[in-house]
Design a protein around this motif. Structure first.
Motif, PDB file in Angstrom:
ATOM      1  N   ILE A  67     -59.234  79.712 -27.037  1.00 51.18           N
ATOM      2  CA  ILE A  67     -58.818  81.174 -26.651  1.00 51.18           C
ATOM      3  C   ILE A  67     -59.478  81.678 -25.677  1.00 51.18           C
ATOM      4  N   VAL A  68     -61.002  81.684 -25.942  1.00 46.43           N
ATOM      5  CA  VAL A  68     -61.669  82.562 -24.905  1.00 46.43           C
ATOM      6  C   VAL A  68     -61.927  81.866 -23.636  1.00 46.43           C
ATOM      7  N   THR A  69     -61.442  80.479 -23.587  1.00 53.50           N
ATOM      8  CA  THR A  69     -61.586  79.871 -22.365  1.00 53.50           C
ATOM      9  C   THR A  69     -60.321  79.631 -21.714  1.00 53.50           C
ATOM     10  N   CYS A  70     -59.364  80.099 -22.394  1.00 50.08           N
ATOM     11  CA  CYS A  70     -57.783  79.907 -21.828  1.00 50.08           C
ATOM     12  C   CYS A  70     -57.492  78.282 -21.768  1.00 50.08           C
ATOM     13  N   THR A  71     -57.862  77.451 -22.580  1.00 51.57           N
ATOM     14  CA  THR A  71     -57.814  76.119 -22.590  1.00 51.57           C
ATOM     15  C   THR A  71     -56.917  75.718 -23.900  1.00 51.57           C
ATOM     16  N   THR A  72     -55.829  76.475 -24.320  1.00 53.68           N
ATOM     17  CA  THR A  72     -55.043  76.230 -25.533  1.00 53.68           C
ATOM     18  C   THR A  72     -54.142  74.956 -25.062  1.00 53.68           C
ATOM     19  N   THR A  73     -53.751  74.210 -25.923  1.00 51.57           N
ATOM     20  CA  THR A  73     -52.794  73.263 -25.804  1.00 51.57           C
ATOM     21  C   THR A  73     -51.279  73.776 -25.726  1.00 51.57           C
ATOM     22  N   PRO A  74     -50.421  73.148 -25.085  1.00 52.49           N
ATOM     23  CA  PRO A  74     -49.069  73.386 -25.116  1.00 52.49           C
ATOM     24  C   PRO A  74     -48.300  73.673 -26.469  1.00 52.49           C
ATOM     25  N   GLN A  75     -49.042  73.123 -27.538  1.00 47.45           N
ATOM     26  CA  GLN A  75     -48.437  72.980 -28.862  1.00 47.45           C
ATOM     27  C   GLN A  75     -49.165  74.276 -29.426  1.00 47.45           C
ATOM     28  N   GLU A  76     -50.273  74.657 -28.961  1.00 45.09           N
ATOM     29  CA  GLU A  76     -50.856  75.933 -29.506  1.00 45.09           C
ATOM     30  C   GLU A  76     -50.033  77.165 -29.102  1.00 45.09           C
ATOM     31  N   ASP A  77     -49.734  77.081 -27.680  1.00 47.20           N
ATOM     32  CA  ASP A  77     -49.039  78.043 -27.067  1.00 47.20           C
ATOM     33  C   ASP A  77     -47.822  78.469 -27.428  1.00 47.20           C
ATOM     34  N   LYS A  78     -46.938  77.127 -27.714  1.00 48.84           N
ATOM     35  CA  LYS A  78     -45.535  77.169 -28.357  1.00 48.84           C
ATOM     36  C   LYS A  78     -45.664  77.861 -29.880  1.00 48.84           C
ATOM     37  N   ALA A  79     -46.985  77.480 -30.738  1.00 46.80           N
ATOM     38  CA  ALA A  79     -46.715  78.116 -31.770  1.00 46.80           C
ATOM     39  C   ALA A  79     -46.940  79.658 -31.900  1.00 46.80           C
ATOM     40  N   ILE A  80     -47.875  80.068 -30.920  1.00 54.13           N
ATOM     41  CA  ILE A  80     -48.094  81.333 -30.766  1.00 54.13           C
ATOM     42  C   ILE A  80     -46.924  82.133 -30.110  1.00 54.13           C
TER      43      ILE A  80
END
Length: 300
Positions: A67-80
């Motif tokens: 999160i801090v480095t803005c390197t989440t995965t597409p799956q994490e973004d979709k869940a959020i």
């Protein structure tokens, strides 16, 4: 003295107006509180970004770093429910820090409210349901780690179950989680809170409010809290886009009054967070969220 209200411009990550999540409500909440004189002459208490060491008390360190480095995965973004970019990361850090500050102030003066917070779907492993960091869980874990309190109650009245909070504290007897939510709403796979109160679709003010006295008594008896985190979500409102209940503005205000009043009458500090609320009419939605702060002023 007016209870301290915590705010920061970074709470608004400036989403497009067509986005499913009504991000601009955070700026409008602050504007309304100023315009209507709900905030005292001292103004808002500024939020500061949460420290990574605080976040790691409730979340996996690898997830915090992504999160801090803005390197989440597409799956994490979709869940959020949205992409984690620099503005979202900044917002998440400040909103979480705001709840930590609100908790520290509540211990000092008895009652404090954030103008954000209540992101209760985020669990230890990651975010979900528009929740990046679980601010209440971070704040609760921080108070415990610092030795400020021994027992905490999370009294969650958002229309959606506080599943992330329940999972984070499932094995922690120091935190008692209560969730009063629509039974047939998101998340469809429920967690197990210490006390779950599933509600039928269409519940109106009178039936909802009638349940509170017994729940408050039971929560007090079982949790023995040194502080209470109160999630004052307005999505139980009849007009909410993602809710299934039928409360009115007056019903929400009376709910807030009864919950806050119950604990303040017993000199137990209360931290208010705004929780969920979903509408295309940002002004109406923001005003509905300010019910929490207006009621809090009654306990000056």
């Amino acid at each position: 003295m007016t209870p301290p209200f915590i705010h920061h411009p970074a709470y608004d990550a400036l989403f497009d107006t067509g986005h499913r999540f009504p991000m601009s409500k955070f700026s409008r909440i602050a504007q309304i509180l100023r315009e209507d004189g709900v905030v005292g002459p001292e103004g808002f208490h500024p939020a500061a970004p949460a420290l990574e060491s605080w976040l790691e008390r409730a979340h996996d360190p690898g997830y915090v770093q992504r999160i801090v480095t803005c390197t989440t995965t597409p799956q994490e973004d979709k869940a959020i429910g949205f992409t984690v970019d620099e503005r979202v990361a900044r917002r998440s850090l400040h909103a979480t820090g705001g709840t930590v500050i609100a908790a520290q102030l509540a211990l000092d003066v008895g009652l404090a409210c954030n103008t954000a917070g209540g992101s209760h779907h985020a669990s230890r492993s990651g975010g979900a349901g528009f929740s990046v960091f679980n601010d209440v869980a971070v704040a609760a874990a921080t108070l415990l780690a610092d030795g400020d309190v021994a027992h905490i109650l999370v009294f969650d009245c958002d229309v959606h179950q506080g599943d992330g909070t329940a999972r984070i504290f499932a094995d922690d007897d120091a935190v008692f989680t209560l969730s009063m939510h629509a039974a047939r709403n998101y998340p469809y796979e429920k967690a197990v809170s210490d006390l779950d109160v599933p509600l039928p679709d269409g519940m109106v003010d009178a039936a909802y409010l009638a349940m509170l006295p017994a729940l408050l008594d039971e929560a007090l008896r079982r949790a023995r809290p040194d502080i209470v985190f109160y999630n004052a979500g307005v999505d139980p409102h009849a007009d909410d886009r993602l809710g299934r209940l039928a409360l009115s503005d007056n019903g929400l205000a009376e709910r807030d009054r009864r919950v806050i009043g119950f604990f303040r009458q017993r000199n137990i500090p209360v931290v208010g967070v705004i929780g969920g609320g979903y509408s295309r009419d940002i002004d109406t939605l923001a005003r509905r969220h300010t019910i929490l702060h207006r009621v809090a002023r009654e306990f000056s």
